[in-house]
Design a protein around this motif. Sequence first.
Motif, PDB file in Angstrom:
ATOM      1  N   CYS A   6      -4.838  10.717   5.076  1.00 44.62           N
ATOM      2  CA  CYS A   6      -4.297   9.545   5.773  1.00 44.62           C
ATOM      3  C   CYS A   6      -3.073   9.963   6.594  1.00 44.62           C
ATOM      4  CB  CYS A   6      -3.929   8.466   4.755  1.00 44.62           C
ATOM      5  SG  CYS A   6      -3.022   7.082   5.485  1.00 44.62           S
ATOM      6  N   CYS A   9       0.453   7.922   5.098  1.00 41.97           N
ATOM      7  CA  CYS A   9       1.058   8.287   3.812  1.00 41.97           C
ATOM      8  C   CYS A   9       0.840   9.754   3.462  1.00 41.97           C
ATOM      9  CB  CYS A   9       0.545   7.388   2.690  1.00 41.97           C
ATOM     10  SG  CYS A   9      -1.202   7.632   2.274  1.00 41.97           S
ATOM     11  N   CYS A  23      -7.200   3.065   3.379  1.00 34.95           N
ATOM     12  CA  CYS A  23      -6.360   3.845   2.468  1.00 34.95           C
ATOM     13  C   CYS A  23      -5.687   2.882   1.491  1.00 34.95           C
ATOM     14  CB  CYS A  23      -5.294   4.621   3.245  1.00 34.95           C
ATOM     15  SG  CYS A  23      -4.131   5.487   2.163  1.00 34.95           S
ATOM     16  N   MET A  25      -3.611   3.383  -0.732  1.00 32.60           N
ATOM     17  CA  MET A  25      -2.172   3.681  -0.860  1.00 32.60           C
ATOM     18  C   MET A  25      -1.388   2.911   0.205  1.00 32.60           C
ATOM     19  SD  MET A  25      -0.646   5.878  -2.959  1.00 32.60           S
ATOM     20  CE  MET A  25      -1.519   7.430  -3.150  1.00 32.60           C
ATOM     21  N   CYS A  26      -1.919   2.878   1.441  1.00 32.93           N
ATOM     22  CA  CYS A  26      -1.217   2.195   2.532  1.00 32.93           C
ATOM     23  C   CYS A  26      -1.456   0.690   2.523  1.00 32.93           C
ATOM     24  CB  CYS A  26      -1.633   2.799   3.872  1.00 32.93           C
ATOM     25  SG  CYS A  26      -0.896   4.419   4.147  1.00 32.93           S
TER      26      CYS A  26
END
Length: 268
Positions: A6, A9, A23, A25-26
């Motif tokens: 990504c 991040c 993603c 995480m994002c």
Amino acid sequence: MNSFICETCGTQYAPSERAPASCPMCDDDRQYVGWNGQRWTTHDALAATHTLQIGDDAGLPAFAMSNGFGIPQRMLLLRTESGNILWESLSLVTDAALQCLRERGGVDRIVISHPHFYASMVEWSEALGKVPILLNSADRAWVRRPARCIEHWHGDVLSLGGGGTLVRTGGHFPGSTVLHWASGPRGRGALFVGDSPQVASDRRSVSFMYSYPNYIPMRPADVRAMRDRLAPFDYDDAYGYSWGRNIIGGARAAVNASFDRYLAAVSG
Ligand SMILES: [Zn+2]
Ligand SMILES: [Zn+2]
């Protein structure tokens, strides 16, 4: 098959034919999707456009992405009494960095504070001879590229031997971890804090956020629990998450004063 990374991040994902749809995480409220939308790269593509800054950060061999990619964390080599620890991780592995690490005795294990810095951790482990990666088990669900080299540790405290101790500080991620090194590079004790707590820009204090980019404060109960878990440890220096973001000298008093300042601020 590619292990996509990504661009916002810097997290590397398990090999796949196509880039992941999103993603997580994002998408999470601690992070954010890039302002131009979700974008992906690969390790090969990154190696063609980026390199690593290699140098010294307050007495320790340090590594960081050289020209702005992902979150600007820096990675440190800690040559402790119980072996060499690579603290944190980066999205790109380079031959120059590997050579620098080998010249200093190599790496016995990788330890990472929390999921925002998992980056290309498996790529690093494999390049260093499949060394183990220690992660707190509370953040197991955030591992995006599973691998045998990943070892999850449980609980709040883990002794690494030789004066090294991992302490789960929580608050930012449930498994957010700091590393205490009883001697440290200057022989006066050092704490490596990642994002929980985070060294502030004045480099005389720390603060406590659930999300740094989205300005969401950490819950006071989590901050009090962190204060209790860190109370037994003595240290003079605190190393923050990015290059130069360190409190060198008087760090324990600075962290303790920061706990009081924060709890007074959020309790009104
Ligand atoms: Zn991301
Ligand atoms: Zn973080």
